[in-house]
Design an enzyme around this catalytic site. Structure first.
Site, PDB file in Angstrom:
ATOM      1  N   GLU A 126       0.835  -1.058  -0.049  1.00  0.00           N
ATOM      2  CA  GLU A 126      -0.149   0.118  -0.004  1.00  0.00           C
ATOM      3  C   GLU A 126       0.975   1.283   0.092  1.00  0.00           C
ATOM      4  O   GLU A 126       0.527   2.184   0.579  1.00  0.00           O
ATOM      5  CB  GLU A 126      -1.039   0.079   1.303  1.00  0.00           C
ATOM      6  CG  GLU A 126      -1.933  -1.211   1.109  1.00  0.00           C
ATOM      7  CD  GLU A 126      -2.951  -1.147   2.226  1.00  0.00           C
ATOM      8  OE1 GLU A 126      -2.887  -0.199   3.266  1.00  0.00           O
ATOM      9  OE2 GLU A 126      -3.790  -2.211   2.119  1.00  0.00           O
ATOM     10  N   GLU A 273      -5.160  -8.972   0.477  1.00  0.00           N
ATOM     11  CA  GLU A 273      -5.706  -9.112   1.764  1.00  0.00           C
ATOM     12  C   GLU A 273      -7.204  -9.177   1.629  1.00  0.00           C
ATOM     13  O   GLU A 273      -7.740  -8.081   0.742  1.00  0.00           O
ATOM     14  CB  GLU A 273      -5.404  -7.876   2.639  1.00  0.00           C
ATOM     15  CG  GLU A 273      -3.446  -8.152   2.594  1.00  0.00           C
ATOM     16  CD  GLU A 273      -3.021  -7.003   3.241  1.00  0.00           C
ATOM     17  OE1 GLU A 273      -3.832  -6.342   3.958  1.00  0.00           O
ATOM     18  OE2 GLU A 273      -1.629  -6.446   3.197  1.00  0.00           O
TER      19      GLU A 273
END
Length: 512
Positions: A126, A273
């Site tokens: 991220e 995820e």
């Protein structure tokens, strides 16, 4: 979710084109469910125990948040497919130096491959939303790592990508009007070109829990949890007329449409995820065991059934659940520490409902949990519970008699474990049937040994290498069940009396 009107004619060609490139999106792989392995755990199991749990749960795909050498060695010769990661704190160095990237690949990939089945490298995590100062070197880092793989002739075997937060997608509903944050275009466009040219995939972290929490009641809980919805409750994309029954599919399709908006239509998505917390503080009432169980059970079923998304039906959505263990050392709220499927001892946080979803994750309510005696329980209490099971509990305990398959080992714990599991099966593994006044616990490790096959085993003992020496401990003080036997003193004494009557069967087991 935010809505914004779009141009219908702008999107119909994209929908038609998506049908033409569907085969390109599959990467010739079937759907799979893997797990992330975080290590912010105060009592982190050894790598060998982690791998034993993976084997016992038949988990064939894992993602590591680093390239831990001991973990990579433990995974060698298991066949488990491994995604390793360049941590964010190493990203700047690798992104600014080809030689640093080459050294990283040499140390973390070449020394382990092919014994350890490394299939992907995740560059950072991220980065665009959590580490914006590193964004300018993200694509360079990916290229440098890829160049090192090319030099080692591994570029066709190991993919290179980077996981993104789904928050890089703006106006995510309706999906057909979604687009990436335009301020990220200087990075996203070359990044997508890299993925396309190398045959890689977009890594996306998808958390319907957070979408639900941030929606202030706009998103129904059932829609976030994959629960069945009546047709009139489904979300409909007015531009494409596609019906969405869950947040997960809508977010994935929003990312597909966002790539289409930038003229990239053949890059598959892997969800790196996704999950749901099993515990939260007073401000997070929907972080609960039941909701975590529901979400992850439904997610696994959805993925392994090859349902795909409304935009790409039948195209695998390969997904990694976040995460294997509860990470009690993670900073932040209570929910941040409770995303795991297991605690650090290897006991399931909750028993998942996975009937009909294949063999991945053996803590399935229907066939792969066992009721065993706690090793540290008081032996006289275990003996009394054993006598109750073989008496009033109406369990067939003849396999425990001398000369029969389950007589050895001749200990009260071993005999009680067999009787407890037989009763647990007989009662349909219902809540409260694995307690026996606190001396029993649910385990995911098959306790069968030698010729003694436990009622719940189905002959599976010996399936997993080294499961006896490295399997999760079954002596946890948390049974996972609520006893249906709230015995008062008189009831308990009655059990003891029955036990004395049956002593001829078990007197050799009495422990002094």
């Amino acid at each position: 979710m935010r809505r914004e009107m779009g141009l219908l004619l702008h999107y119909f060609p994209l929908v038609l084109l998506s049908l033409l490139v569907a085969s390109a999106l599959s990467l010739n792989e079937e759907a799979f469910v893997g797990v992330n392995i975080g290590t912010d755990v105060s009592d982190m199991p050894s790598p060998s125990k982690v791998v034993a749990l993976l084997k016992a749960q038949q988990i064939r795909h894992v993602r590591l948040f680093d390239a831990d050498q001991a973990m990579l060695l433990a995974l060698a010769n298991t066949g488990i497919r491994v995604t390793v990661s360049v941590p964010n704190d190493q990203l700047l160095g690798i992104g600014q130096s080809n030689s640093t990237a080459a050294n990283w690949v040499s140390r973390n990939i070449l020394t382990h491959f092919p014994a350890t089945n490394i299939t992907a490298i995740a560059i950072g995590s991220e980065v665009l939303t959590t580490l914006p100062n590193a964004a300018p070197v993200l694509v360079s880092a990916m290229r440098f790592i890829y160049s090192a793989l090319v030099a080692a002739n591994l570029d066709s075997k190991i993919k290179v990508s980077t996981p993104h937060s789904s928050s890089i997608v703006l106006d995510s509903f309706p999906p057909s009007q979604a687009f990436f944050n335009r301020s990220l275009d200087p990075v996203m466009v070359p990044l997508l070109k890299f993925l396309q040219s190398t045959g890689s995939y977009l890594m996306l972290n998808v958390y319907p829990y957070y979408d639900y929490m941030k929606s202030n009641g706009v998103i129904p809980l059932d829609y976030a949890l994959f629960r069945p919805l009546p047709p009139n409750k489904e979300a409909v994309d007015a531009n494409t007329l596609l019906h969405y029954t869950n947040v997960f599919d809508a977010v994935v399709d929003a990312a597909y449409f966002s790539m289409s908006y930038l003229n990239f239509t053949n890059i598959p998505i892997i969800v790196t995820e996704s999950g749901w917390p099993s515990k939260g503080d007073s401000s997070e009432p929907d972080a609960s065991l039941d909701n975590a169980n529901t979400y992850n059970s439904n997610l696994i079923r959805h993925v392994l059934n090859n349902t795909g998304t409304p935009k790409h039906p039948g195209i695998a959505i390969r997904t990694y659940i976040y995460e294997l263990y509860n990470e009690d050392l993670r900073p932040g709220s209570i929910s941040e520490k409770n995303w795991g499927l297991f605690d650090s001892s290897g006991m399931p946080v909750y028993t998942m409902h996975l009937t009909g979803s294949g063999t991945v994750l053996a803590n399935d309510t229907t066939n792969q949990t066992y009721c065993v005696a706690k090793e540290n329980a008081e032996k006289k209490m275990v003996q009394a519970a054993l006598d109750w099971a073989c008496g009033p509990g109406k369990v067939d305990c003849t396999p425990l008699l001398q000369g029969n398959p389950c007589y050895e080992p001749n200990t009260v714990i071993a005999h009680a474990s067999y009787a407890f599991d037989a009763y647990y099966r007989k009662m349909g593994m219902a809540d409260g049937t694995c307690d026996f006044n606190g001396v029993a616990t649910v385990s995911t490790t098959d306790p069968s040994n030698g010729s003694c096959i436990y009622p719940g085993s189905g002959g599976r003992n010996g399936t997993f290498t080294n499961s006896s020496s490295h399997a999760p401990s079954s002596d946890s003080t948390a049974s996972g069940c609520h006893s249906q036997y709230s015995h008062d003193v008189r009831t308990f004494l009655s059990s003891l009396i029955v036990g004395l009557v049956l002593c001829s069967l078990h007197c050799s087991l009495l422990v002094t």
